[in-house]
Design a protein around this motif. Structure first.
Motif, PDB file in Angstrom:
ATOM      1  N   HIS A 184       0.845  -1.186   0.000  1.00  0.00           N
ATOM      2  CA  HIS A 184       0.000   0.000   0.000  1.00  0.00           C
ATOM      3  C   HIS A 184       0.887   1.245   0.000  1.00  0.00           C
ATOM      4  CE1 HIS A 184      -3.750  -2.227   0.998  1.00  0.00           C
ATOM      5  NE2 HIS A 184      -2.895  -3.049   1.593  1.00  0.00           N
ATOM      6  N   LEU A 185       0.649   2.140  -0.940  1.00  0.00           N
ATOM      7  CA  LEU A 185       1.462   3.343  -1.089  1.00  0.00           C
ATOM      8  C   LEU A 185       0.792   4.548  -0.436  1.00  0.00           C
ATOM      9  CD1 LEU A 185       2.494   2.828  -4.810  1.00  0.00           C
ATOM     10  CD2 LEU A 185       3.685   2.072  -2.747  1.00  0.00           C
ATOM     11  N   SER A 186       1.597   5.581  -0.208  1.00  0.00           N
ATOM     12  CA  SER A 186       1.105   6.771   0.488  1.00  0.00           C
ATOM     13  C   SER A 186       0.068   7.543  -0.325  1.00  0.00           C
ATOM     14  CB  SER A 186       2.271   7.691   0.845  1.00  0.00           C
ATOM     15  OG  SER A 186       3.009   8.044  -0.315  1.00  0.00           O
ATOM     16  N   ASP A 187       0.015   7.342  -1.656  1.00  0.00           N
ATOM     17  CA  ASP A 187      -0.969   8.054  -2.476  1.00  0.00           C
ATOM     18  C   ASP A 187      -2.295   7.309  -2.581  1.00  0.00           C
ATOM     19  OD1 ASP A 187      -0.308   5.921  -4.076  1.00  0.00           O
ATOM     20  OD2 ASP A 187       0.461   7.105  -5.752  1.00  0.00           O
ATOM     21  N   GLY A 188      -2.440   6.195  -1.838  1.00  0.00           N
ATOM     22  CA  GLY A 188      -3.687   5.441  -1.830  1.00  0.00           C
ATOM     23  C   GLY A 188      -3.709   4.242  -2.750  1.00  0.00           C
ATOM     24  N   GLU A 189      -2.737   4.140  -3.655  1.00  0.00           N
ATOM     25  CA  GLU A 189      -2.665   3.001  -4.563  1.00  0.00           C
ATOM     26  C   GLU A 189      -2.092   1.784  -3.833  1.00  0.00           C
ATOM     27  OE1 GLU A 189      -3.785   2.905  -7.691  1.00  0.00           O
ATOM     28  OE2 GLU A 189      -4.454   4.995  -7.566  1.00  0.00           O
ATOM     29  N   SER A 190      -2.342   0.591  -4.400  1.00  0.00           N
ATOM     30  CA  SER A 190      -1.785  -0.635  -3.828  1.00  0.00           C
ATOM     31  C   SER A 190      -1.414  -1.588  -4.954  1.00  0.00           C
ATOM     32  CB  SER A 190      -2.775  -1.299  -2.871  1.00  0.00           C
ATOM     33  OG  SER A 190      -3.922  -1.752  -3.566  1.00  0.00           O
ATOM     34  N   VAL A 191      -0.434  -2.467  -4.675  1.00  0.00           N
ATOM     35  CA  VAL A 191       0.088  -3.404  -5.672  1.00  0.00           C
ATOM     36  C   VAL A 191       0.189  -4.776  -5.024  1.00  0.00           C
ATOM     37  CG1 VAL A 191       1.981  -3.949  -7.235  1.00  0.00           C
ATOM     38  CG2 VAL A 191       1.431  -1.558  -6.759  1.00  0.00           C
ATOM     39  N   GLY A 192      -0.321  -5.804  -5.703  1.00  0.00           N
ATOM     40  CA  GLY A 192      -0.162  -7.165  -5.237  1.00  0.00           C
ATOM     41  C   GLY A 192       1.189  -7.725  -5.629  1.00  0.00           C
ATOM     42  N   GLY A 193       1.527  -8.869  -5.058  1.00  0.00           N
ATOM     43  CA  GLY A 193       2.799  -9.489  -5.409  1.00  0.00           C
ATOM     44  C   GLY A 193       3.504 -10.070  -4.208  1.00  0.00           C
ATOM     45  N   THR A 194       4.826  -9.902  -4.156  1.00  0.00           N
ATOM     46  CA  THR A 194       5.638 -10.489  -3.094  1.00  0.00           C
ATOM     47  C   THR A 194       6.717  -9.502  -2.651  1.00  0.00           C
ATOM     48  OG1 THR A 194       5.346 -12.677  -4.086  1.00  0.00           O
ATOM     49  CG2 THR A 194       7.072 -12.465  -2.426  1.00  0.00           C
ATOM     50  N   LEU A 195       6.883  -9.384  -1.359  1.00  0.00           N
ATOM     51  CA  LEU A 195       7.990  -8.593  -0.819  1.00  0.00           C
ATOM     52  C   LEU A 195       9.293  -9.367  -1.021  1.00  0.00           C
ATOM     53  CD1 LEU A 195       9.165  -6.237   0.878  1.00  0.00           C
ATOM     54  CD2 LEU A 195       8.630  -7.588   2.916  1.00  0.00           C
ATOM     55  N   VAL A 196      10.259  -8.740  -1.669  1.00  0.00           N
ATOM     56  CA  VAL A 196      11.562  -9.362  -1.887  1.00  0.00           C
ATOM     57  C   VAL A 196      12.530  -8.968  -0.778  1.00  0.00           C
ATOM     58  CG1 VAL A 196      13.523  -9.573  -3.458  1.00  0.00           C
ATOM     59  CG2 VAL A 196      11.199  -9.421  -4.373  1.00  0.00           C
ATOM     60  N   SER A 197      12.671  -7.662  -0.548  1.00  0.00           N
ATOM     61  CA  SER A 197      13.595  -7.195   0.482  1.00  0.00           C
ATOM     62  C   SER A 197      13.370  -5.712   0.718  1.00  0.00           C
ATOM     63  CB  SER A 197      15.061  -7.446   0.089  1.00  0.00           C
ATOM     64  OG  SER A 197      15.409  -6.666  -1.041  1.00  0.00           O
ATOM     65  N   VAL A 198      13.973  -5.216   1.787  1.00  0.00           N
ATOM     66  CA  VAL A 198      14.103  -3.788   2.056  1.00  0.00           C
ATOM     67  C   VAL A 198      15.584  -3.512   2.238  1.00  0.00           C
ATOM     68  CG1 VAL A 198      13.560  -1.881   3.615  1.00  0.00           C
ATOM     69  CG2 VAL A 198      11.839  -3.634   3.157  1.00  0.00           C
ATOM     70  N   ALA A 199      16.114  -2.578   1.450  1.00  0.00           N
ATOM     71  CA  ALA A 199      17.543  -2.281   1.524  1.00  0.00           C
ATOM     72  C   ALA A 199      17.800  -0.910   0.913  1.00  0.00           C
ATOM     73  CB  ALA A 199      18.364  -3.343   0.792  1.00  0.00           C
ATOM     74  N   ASP A 200      18.728  -0.184   1.506  1.00  0.00           N
ATOM     75  CA  ASP A 200      19.193   1.103   0.967  1.00  0.00           C
ATOM     76  C   ASP A 200      18.055   2.091   0.751  1.00  0.00           C
ATOM     77  OD1 ASP A 200      21.826   0.113   0.885  1.00  0.00           O
ATOM     78  OD2 ASP A 200      21.469  -0.782  -1.086  1.00  0.00           O
ATOM     79  N   GLY A 201      17.098   2.095   1.675  1.00  0.00           N
ATOM     80  CA  GLY A 201      16.009   3.066   1.597  1.00  0.00           C
ATOM     81  C   GLY A 201      14.931   2.727   0.593  1.00  0.00           C
ATOM     82  N   LYS A 202      14.896   1.484   0.075  1.00  0.00           N
ATOM     83  CA  LYS A 202      13.908   1.087  -0.920  1.00  0.00           C
ATOM     84  C   LYS A 202      13.251  -0.233  -0.528  1.00  0.00           C
ATOM     85  CE  LYS A 202      15.916   3.295  -5.040  1.00  0.00           C
ATOM     86  NZ  LYS A 202      16.923   4.094  -4.332  1.00  0.00           N
ATOM     87  N   VAL A 203      11.975  -0.366  -0.882  1.00  0.00           N
ATOM     88  CA  VAL A 203      11.254  -1.628  -0.749  1.00  0.00           C
ATOM     89  C   VAL A 203      11.254  -2.291  -2.125  1.00  0.00           C
ATOM     90  CG1 VAL A 203       9.024  -2.708  -0.310  1.00  0.00           C
ATOM     91  CG2 VAL A 203       9.802  -0.834   1.148  1.00  0.00           C
ATOM     92  N   ASN A 204      11.850  -3.468  -2.208  1.00  0.00           N
ATOM     93  CA  ASN A 204      11.917  -4.214  -3.461  1.00  0.00           C
ATOM     94  C   ASN A 204      10.766  -5.209  -3.509  1.00  0.00           C
ATOM     95  OD1 ASN A 204      14.494  -3.031  -4.331  1.00  0.00           O
ATOM     96  ND2 ASN A 204      15.357  -4.154  -2.602  1.00  0.00           N
ATOM     97  N   TRP A 205       9.957  -5.118  -4.558  1.00  0.00           N
ATOM     98  CA  TRP A 205       8.684  -5.832  -4.645  1.00  0.00           C
ATOM     99  C   TRP A 205       8.599  -6.543  -5.997  1.00  0.00           C
ATOM    100  CZ3 TRP A 205       5.132  -6.389  -0.840  1.00  0.00           C
ATOM    101  CH2 TRP A 205       3.859  -6.853  -1.177  1.00  0.00           C
ATOM    102  N   SER A 206       8.002  -7.724  -6.003  1.00  0.00           N
ATOM    103  CA  SER A 206       7.850  -8.490  -7.235  1.00  0.00           C
ATOM    104  C   SER A 206       6.365  -8.656  -7.550  1.00  0.00           C
ATOM    105  CB  SER A 206       8.509  -9.868  -7.088  1.00  0.00           C
ATOM    106  OG  SER A 206       8.323 -10.634  -8.254  1.00  0.00           O
ATOM    107  N   ASN A 207       5.994  -8.281  -8.773  1.00  0.00           N
ATOM    108  CA  ASN A 207       4.621  -8.422  -9.240  1.00  0.00           C
ATOM    109  C   ASN A 207       4.631  -9.241 -10.529  1.00  0.00           C
ATOM    110  OD1 ASN A 207       2.357  -7.243 -11.198  1.00  0.00           O
ATOM    111  ND2 ASN A 207       1.635  -7.000  -9.096  1.00  0.00           N
ATOM    112  N   PRO A 208       3.731 -10.248 -10.661  1.00  0.00           N
ATOM    113  CA  PRO A 208       3.780 -11.127 -11.834  1.00  0.00           C
ATOM    114  C   PRO A 208       3.547 -10.404 -13.154  1.00  0.00           C
ATOM    115  CG  PRO A 208       1.799 -11.517 -10.519  1.00  0.00           C
ATOM    116  CD  PRO A 208       2.688 -10.642  -9.711  1.00  0.00           C
ATOM    117  N   ILE A 209       2.910  -9.241 -13.138  1.00  0.00           N
ATOM    118  CA  ILE A 209       2.649  -8.501 -14.369  1.00  0.00           C
ATOM    119  C   ILE A 209       3.663  -7.372 -14.560  1.00  0.00           C
ATOM    120  CG2 ILE A 209       0.973  -7.069 -15.604  1.00  0.00           C
ATOM    121  CD1 ILE A 209      -1.238  -8.622 -14.202  1.00  0.00           C
ATOM    122  N   LEU A 210       3.879  -6.601 -13.502  1.00  0.00           N
ATOM    123  CA  LEU A 210       4.759  -5.435 -13.591  1.00  0.00           C
ATOM    124  C   LEU A 210       6.232  -5.798 -13.461  1.00  0.00           C
ATOM    125  CD1 LEU A 210       2.673  -2.963 -11.383  1.00  0.00           C
ATOM    126  CD2 LEU A 210       2.692  -3.161 -13.884  1.00  0.00           C
ATOM    127  N   GLY A 211       6.492  -6.999 -12.936  1.00  0.00           N
ATOM    128  CA  GLY A 211       7.882  -7.413 -12.759  1.00  0.00           C
ATOM    129  C   GLY A 211       8.465  -6.916 -11.455  1.00  0.00           C
TER     130      GLY A 211
END
Length: 325
Positions: free
Chosen positions: A12-39
């Motif tokens: 869930h993002l701060s602008d109200g949008e949300s994305v399904g998928g899988t959490l890969v990791s959090v590192a260097d100030g970023k959340v790395n996320w995997s989505n089957p469509i968006l990659g």
């Protein structure tokens, strides 16, 4: 700990949008996320509001490591259910690492620093020239931290110098736990404006690192210092003093926009009137690459100056250029 793809996971993002998928990791100030469509997606942490997962992950926060956690939301608040119990996560910006990033060994040696310079020249009815230089460097080796700082200020009016002050300092921190550290410091300064020929000090004490993430640093320390002061009036003072320091940095984004505040409170043991406060508060705004503009307020208060004719308060605004490395 990373599991298989779980489409029930949701970012869930701060602008109200949300994305399904899988959490890969959090590192260097970023959340790395995997989505089957968006990659593969990489989202800056300050854009992340909530995360829901079915799989379990290890989280490293500013206060320690939480093991085997799954994340859920309740009443629009982030909760994590870990081996240590259920906890509320106030802000994702306070998470240093998650998933694979937790098990990656940290670098043995890290170094960062910045230098800011301000210059002003006025000609006409009056000729005024001002210089202001601040340099700060921090070196971290495993559990030890070294911080060096230099400050130089000069001001002249109609070819007459009315301000000439410089100060250099060194601090050593040895971490005993994730947050507690033993600390030692030394500094030397001269300030012609305040009739201060020279002042030197060494001290030792303890400190606490409240936060140390990609977005916020907050630490405080108290030390017992030996202080040696020599004034242009011939007055000399040697005594023991209590020194309190606080360092705070809030980084709004990874591009270099930040708010910072540092202050020191020094109080001599032998006199309740002999104390001073030194503060630096400012805002940095990125220009290009490692360069940014900085607006800074330096406020100093000396309750017991060398002479009564010297003003106890010294306040100075500067606008200059900053370089980070």
């Amino acid at each position: 700990m990373i599991g298989n793809t779980a489409l029930a996971d949701r970012l869930h993002l701060s602008d109200g949008e949300s994305v399904g998928g899988t959490l890969v990791s959090v590192a260097d100030g970023k959340v790395n996320w995997s989505n089957p469509i968006l990659g593969e997606l990489s989202v800056e942490q300050f854009h992340v509001r909530l995360i829901e997962t079915e799989e379990r992950y290890d989280l490293k926060t500013s206060s320690g490591v939480l093991e085997n956690c799954w994340m859920y939301t309740e009443r629009s608040r982030q909760h994590v259910h870990c081996d240590q119990g259920v906890q509320t996560l106030a802000d994702w910006k306070l998470v240093v690492a998650a998933g694979e990033a937790v098990t990656e060994p940290p670098p043995l040696l890290t170094q960062r620093g910045d230098a800011s310079f301000a210059f002003e020249n006025i000609s006409g009815n009056s000729d005024i020239t001002r210089y202001d230089l601040n340099v700060r460097s921090e070196i971290r080796y495993i559990e030890s931290r070294h911080t060096l700082a230099l400050r130089y200020q000069e001001e002249s009016a109609d070819s007459q110098t009315n301000r000439n002050q410089w100060r250099t300092s060194y601090q050593y921190d040895q971490f005993l736990t994730e947050q507690w550290f033993a600390t030692g410091n030394a500094f030397y300064e001269e300030d012609e404006f305040r009739e201060l020929d020279q002042r030197s000090s060494v001290g030792a004490g303890m400190g606490y690192q409240f936060f140390e993430t990609s977005f916020v640093d907050l630490s405080a320390k108290t030390t017992l210092n030996y202080l040696d002061e020599q004034f242009a009036t011939g007055l000399e003072r040697q005594n023991m003093a209590f020194l309190w320091n606080l360092d705070f940095i809030w980084r709004f984004n990874e591009r270099g926009m930040e708010l910072f505040h540092r202050h020191a409170f020094l109080h001599a043991f032998d006199s309740s009137d002999d104390y001073e406060v030194t503060t630096s508060t400012g805002f940095k705004y990125p220009i290009n690459g490692s360069f940014s503009s900085v607006i800074q307020l330096d406020y100093d208060y000396d309750n017991l100056p060398a002479e009564t004719a010297i003003d106890k308060t010294d306040q100075r605004w500067t606008i200059g250029i900053n370089y980070d490395w």
